[in-house]
Design a protein around this motif. Structure first.
Motif, PDB file in Angstrom:
ATOM      1  N   ALA A 105      -5.968  -3.316   8.549  1.00 40.56           N
ATOM      2  CA  ALA A 105      -6.514  -2.183   9.304  1.00 40.56           C
ATOM      3  C   ALA A 105      -5.901  -2.108  10.698  1.00 40.56           C
ATOM      4  N   GLN A 106      -5.539  -3.253  11.270  1.00 41.23           N
ATOM      5  CA  GLN A 106      -4.881  -3.264  12.582  1.00 41.23           C
ATOM      6  C   GLN A 106      -3.443  -2.756  12.488  1.00 41.23           C
ATOM      7  N   LEU A 107      -2.765  -3.070  11.394  1.00 38.15           N
ATOM      8  CA  LEU A 107      -1.344  -2.747  11.271  1.00 38.15           C
ATOM      9  C   LEU A 107      -1.065  -1.351  10.725  1.00 38.15           C
ATOM     10  N   LEU A 108      -1.967  -0.803   9.937  1.00 39.57           N
ATOM     11  CA  LEU A 108      -1.759   0.521   9.352  1.00 39.57           C
ATOM     12  C   LEU A 108      -2.537   1.565  10.152  1.00 39.57           C
ATOM     13  N   ALA A 109      -1.814   2.556  10.667  1.00 39.74           N
ATOM     14  CA  ALA A 109      -2.435   3.613  11.467  1.00 39.74           C
ATOM     15  C   ALA A 109      -3.408   4.419  10.613  1.00 39.74           C
ATOM     16  N   HIS A 110      -4.379   5.038  11.260  1.00 42.27           N
ATOM     17  CA  HIS A 110      -5.370   5.851  10.541  1.00 42.27           C
ATOM     18  C   HIS A 110      -4.712   6.974   9.737  1.00 42.27           C
ATOM     19  N   ASP A 111      -3.587   7.489  10.225  1.00 46.63           N
ATOM     20  CA  ASP A 111      -2.890   8.573   9.530  1.00 46.63           C
ATOM     21  C   ASP A 111      -1.715   8.063   8.685  1.00 46.63           C
ATOM     22  N   PHE A 112      -1.736   6.776   8.330  1.00 47.28           N
ATOM     23  CA  PHE A 112      -0.670   6.164   7.530  1.00 47.28           C
ATOM     24  C   PHE A 112      -0.482   6.872   6.196  1.00 47.28           C
ATOM     25  N   LYS A 113       0.782   7.002   5.809  1.00 50.56           N
ATOM     26  CA  LYS A 113       1.134   7.535   4.497  1.00 50.56           C
ATOM     27  C   LYS A 113       2.350   6.759   3.991  1.00 50.56           C
ATOM     28  N   GLU A 114       2.398   6.543   2.688  1.00 54.38           N
ATOM     29  CA  GLU A 114       3.542   5.869   2.076  1.00 54.38           C
ATOM     30  C   GLU A 114       4.026   6.676   0.888  1.00 54.38           C
ATOM     31  N   TYR A 142      -6.313   4.044   0.587  1.00 52.23           N
ATOM     32  CA  TYR A 142      -5.929   3.460  -0.697  1.00 52.23           C
ATOM     33  C   TYR A 142      -5.413   2.034  -0.508  1.00 52.23           C
ATOM     34  N   GLU A 143      -4.539   1.852   0.483  1.00 48.34           N
ATOM     35  CA  GLU A 143      -3.961   0.524   0.720  1.00 48.34           C
ATOM     36  C   GLU A 143      -5.038  -0.481   1.116  1.00 48.34           C
ATOM     37  N   LEU A 144      -5.972  -0.065   1.963  1.00 49.15           N
ATOM     38  CA  LEU A 144      -7.037  -0.975   2.393  1.00 49.15           C
ATOM     39  C   LEU A 144      -7.965  -1.336   1.240  1.00 49.15           C
ATOM     40  N   MET A 145      -8.073  -0.447   0.277  1.00 53.16           N
ATOM     41  CA  MET A 145      -8.923  -0.705  -0.880  1.00 53.16           C
ATOM     42  C   MET A 145      -8.199  -1.576  -1.918  1.00 53.16           C
ATOM     43  N   SER A 146      -6.902  -1.353  -2.119  1.00 55.90           N
ATOM     44  CA  SER A 146      -6.212  -2.002  -3.232  1.00 55.90           C
ATOM     45  C   SER A 146      -5.474  -3.291  -2.874  1.00 55.90           C
ATOM     46  N   LEU A 147      -4.847  -3.362  -1.709  1.00 56.58           N
ATOM     47  CA  LEU A 147      -4.033  -4.538  -1.392  1.00 56.58           C
ATOM     48  C   LEU A 147      -4.818  -5.850  -1.371  1.00 56.58           C
ATOM     49  N   VAL A 181       2.950   4.010  10.725  1.00 53.00           N
ATOM     50  CA  VAL A 181       2.474   5.365  10.465  1.00 53.00           C
ATOM     51  C   VAL A 181       2.972   5.855   9.112  1.00 53.00           C
ATOM     52  N   PHE A 182       4.190   5.447   8.747  1.00 45.55           N
ATOM     53  CA  PHE A 182       4.814   5.936   7.520  1.00 45.55           C
ATOM     54  C   PHE A 182       5.685   4.836   6.941  1.00 45.55           C
ATOM     55  N   HIS A 183       5.738   4.790   5.610  1.00 36.16           N
ATOM     56  CA  HIS A 183       6.608   3.825   4.924  1.00 36.16           C
ATOM     57  C   HIS A 183       7.158   4.477   3.662  1.00 36.16           C
ATOM     58  N   GLN A 184       8.408   4.177   3.357  1.00 39.57           N
ATOM     59  CA  GLN A 184       9.015   4.688   2.133  1.00 39.57           C
ATOM     60  C   GLN A 184       9.879   3.613   1.503  1.00 39.57           C
ATOM     61  N   GLY A 185       9.804   3.531   0.183  1.00 37.68           N
ATOM     62  CA  GLY A 185      10.653   2.637  -0.588  1.00 37.68           C
ATOM     63  C   GLY A 185      11.444   3.439  -1.604  1.00 37.68           C
ATOM     64  N   THR A 186      12.751   3.160  -1.677  1.00 37.54           N
ATOM     65  CA  THR A 186      13.629   3.858  -2.608  1.00 37.54           C
ATOM     66  C   THR A 186      14.419   2.826  -3.407  1.00 37.54           C
ATOM     67  N   PRO A 187      14.336   2.861  -4.744  1.00 32.64           N
ATOM     68  CA  PRO A 187      15.108   1.906  -5.546  1.00 32.64           C
ATOM     69  C   PRO A 187      16.591   1.997  -5.222  1.00 32.64           C
ATOM     70  N   THR A 188      17.259   0.867  -5.260  1.00 29.35           N
ATOM     71  CA  THR A 188      18.688   0.823  -4.989  1.00 29.35           C
ATOM     72  C   THR A 188      19.355  -0.187  -5.915  1.00 29.35           C
ATOM     73  N   ASP A 189      20.675  -0.140  -5.947  1.00 25.94           N
ATOM     74  CA  ASP A 189      21.433  -1.108  -6.735  1.00 25.94           C
ATOM     75  C   ASP A 189      21.221  -2.513  -6.159  1.00 25.94           C
ATOM     76  N   PRO A 190      21.384  -3.526  -7.002  1.00 23.87           N
ATOM     77  CA  PRO A 190      21.265  -4.907  -6.493  1.00 23.87           C
ATOM     78  C   PRO A 190      22.246  -5.157  -5.345  1.00 23.87           C
ATOM     79  N   PHE A 191      21.808  -5.994  -4.408  1.00 26.22           N
ATOM     80  CA  PHE A 191      22.662  -6.408  -3.295  1.00 26.22           C
ATOM     81  C   PHE A 191      22.638  -7.921  -3.215  1.00 26.22           C
ATOM     82  N   ASP A 192      23.648  -8.473  -2.547  1.00 29.28           N
ATOM     83  CA  ASP A 192      23.719  -9.905  -2.363  1.00 29.28           C
ATOM     84  C   ASP A 192      22.744 -10.340  -1.288  1.00 29.28           C
ATOM     85  N   GLN A 193      22.089 -11.442  -1.524  1.00 25.47           N
ATOM     86  CA  GLN A 193      21.126 -11.980  -0.561  1.00 25.47           C
ATOM     87  C   GLN A 193      21.872 -12.564   0.621  1.00 25.47           C
ATOM     88  N   SER A 194      21.469 -12.175   1.809  1.00 21.64           N
ATOM     89  CA  SER A 194      22.039 -12.768   3.017  1.00 21.64           C
ATOM     90  C   SER A 194      21.049 -13.773   3.578  1.00 21.64           C
TER      91      SER A 194
END
Length: 130
Positions: free
Chosen positions: A30-39, A51-56, A115-128
């Motif tokens: 609740a401290q890290l996610l803004a009230h208007d957070f969207k993902e 949703y995140e506060l209920m499910s995570l 405030v906002f977060h997005q994840g987009t699938p990508t091709d595998p990358f090498d671990q650094s």
């Protein structure tokens, strides 16, 4: 120098959100996610703060996450865009479920909040190295 400090701060907060002890801590979330957070999730689904506060905190499957290639762009004195790549780590240490990530963070009197977060699938990358 200021951007390096901002990068370190936001990277630390972002990675904290990857860890089970944070994801299971409703007060910290609740401290890290803004009230208007969207993902916009990797799956294409849209999630809200409620949703995140209920499910995570009750999510039984909290993967180990490897994150790398962090870049910060300061958009204003109180808004920053953080981008990076991450992947889940299987028990043998191999990366899978590679994703490009972006988060918008806002600074207010209580500190930085996502405030906002997005994840987009990508091709595998090498671990650094972290």
């Amino acid at each position: 120098m200021e951007n390096l400090s901002l990068l370190a701060t936001l990277r630390e907060l972002e990675c904290e959100l990857h860890r089970p002890e944070c994801r299971r801590n409703l007060e910290r979330l609740a401290q890290l996610l803004a009230h208007d957070f969207k993902e916009f999730g990797r799956s294409g689904a849209t999630y809200t703060r409620d949703y995140e506060l209920m499910s995570l905190p009750s999510d039984p499957e909290l993967p180990q996450v490897h994150a790398q290639d962090f870049v910060v762009n300061k958009l204003s004195d109180s808004i920053a865009l953080l981008t990076y790549r991450d992947a889940h780590v299987n028990p043998s240490g191999e990366l899978f479920r590679h994703t490009n990530r972006s988060s918008i963070w806002r600074l207010d009197s209580s500190g930085w909040q996502m405030v906002f977060h997005q994840g987009t699938p990508t091709d595998p990358f090498d671990q650094s190295a972290i």
